[in-house]
Design a protein around this motif. Structure first.
Motif, PDB file in Angstrom:
ATOM      1  N   PRO A  95       0.781  -1.241   0.000  1.00 35.44           N
ATOM      2  CA  PRO A  95       0.000   0.000   0.000  1.00 35.44           C
ATOM      3  C   PRO A  95       0.812   1.290   0.000  1.00 35.44           C
ATOM      4  O   PRO A  95       0.391   2.286  -0.607  1.00 35.44           O
ATOM      5  N   ASN A  96       1.962   1.290   0.662  1.00 31.59           N
ATOM      6  CA  ASN A  96       2.718   2.538   0.795  1.00 31.59           C
ATOM      7  C   ASN A  96       4.050   2.529   0.046  1.00 31.59           C
ATOM      8  O   ASN A  96       4.910   3.356   0.313  1.00 31.59           O
ATOM      9  N   PHE A  97       4.185   1.615  -0.903  1.00 34.71           N
ATOM     10  CA  PHE A  97       5.459   1.489  -1.615  1.00 34.71           C
ATOM     11  C   PHE A  97       5.869   2.795  -2.289  1.00 34.71           C
ATOM     12  O   PHE A  97       7.025   3.226  -2.189  1.00 34.71           O
ATOM     13  N   ASN A  98       4.949   3.452  -2.966  1.00 35.95           N
ATOM     14  CA  ASN A  98       5.285   4.656  -3.730  1.00 35.95           C
ATOM     15  C   ASN A  98       5.690   5.828  -2.847  1.00 35.95           C
ATOM     16  O   ASN A  98       6.301   6.784  -3.326  1.00 35.95           O
ATOM     17  N   GLU A  99       5.363   5.753  -1.572  1.00 40.35           N
ATOM     18  CA  GLU A  99       5.758   6.805  -0.637  1.00 40.35           C
ATOM     19  C   GLU A  99       7.038   6.437   0.116  1.00 40.35           C
ATOM     20  O   GLU A  99       7.930   7.277   0.287  1.00 40.35           O
TER      21      GLU A  99
END
Length: 227
Positions: A95-99
């Motif tokens: 869920p938070n890979f891109n951040e």
């Protein structure tokens, strides 16, 4: 004033940050002997085949007992590139890979790593901020304290105005509480009950790097249990 002290580990587990959250000051114990085979230069992530080690190679041959602050990374090895590949492979699609991943990429590419603490300290600071923890951090090597064992811990706590030392649970096996009494310092023992959170690759695995939590959840770490 509650003070807790811990070695500067590589991307520590959630219990490390929970203990930090319980305190008013957090001291990185960076000048005691390096522990080979511990968590100062390695930690576990979770991949498709279960937990796996992420390790920073360090120079230890002929340097037994060297202070943690003097431990050098083996930058002749492409460990930074290898770490990023491993993290990408294990956590792309979370869920938070891109951040989270770009922050780690920046950390790996822009942090000095001549010595181990040059890399681990910024990593701890970044994780602390990502988890919404505001406890001030400082290094033991920059404080007025000497001695070893319980004496060193007492002096470190006193040097920042502490009245309570929050120890890890294993402290019950080695701390001399009478020594703390002489300094007028109360000893409390931290307890952290690992809690499950949404996680890929089968059954939940605890004890992993806090990076695993950040990739899957990344909400402020909630205060847990101190006993």
């Amino acid at each position: 004033m509650i003070v807790t002290i811990h070695q500067p580990n590589l991307f520590p587990w959630l219990g490390y940050f929970d203990k930090m959250m319980q305190a008013d000051a957090f001291i990185l114990l960076d000048h005691v002997p390096f522990t080979k085979g511990g968590f100062q230069n390695r930690v576990q992530l979770k991949g498709a085949n279960g937990p796996q080690w992420l390790t920073v190679p360090v120079a230890t041959k002929g340097k037994l007992g060297q202070p943690t602050s003097d431990v050098e990374c083996k930058d002749t090895l492409p460990w930074k590139k290898d770490h990023l590949k491993t993290i990408d492979a294990n956590y792309r699609g979370t869920p938070n890979f891109n951040e989270i991943y770009p922050c780690l990429e920046y950390l790996y590419q822009n942090t000095n790593s001549a010595k181990l603490v040059d890399f681990t300290e910024p990593g701890i600071k970044w994780m602390r901020e990502a988890m919404g923890i505001q406890t001030p951090m400082m290094k033991a090597s920059e404080l007025e304290a000497s001695g070893s064992g319980s004496e060193l811990l007492c002096q470190l706590v006193r040097s920042v105005g502490g009245t309570v030392y929050l120890s890890g649970p294993s402290g019950k096996d080695y701390l001399d509480e009478r020594h703390f009494d002489e300094y007028g310092i109360r000893v409390d023992y931290h307890r952290f009950d690992m809690f499950p959170y949404p996680q890929r690759y089968g059954a939940f695995a605890g004890g992993l790097s806090g990076l695993d939590y950040l990739f899957h959840v990344k909400k402020p770490l909630e205060r847990r249990i101190t006993a």
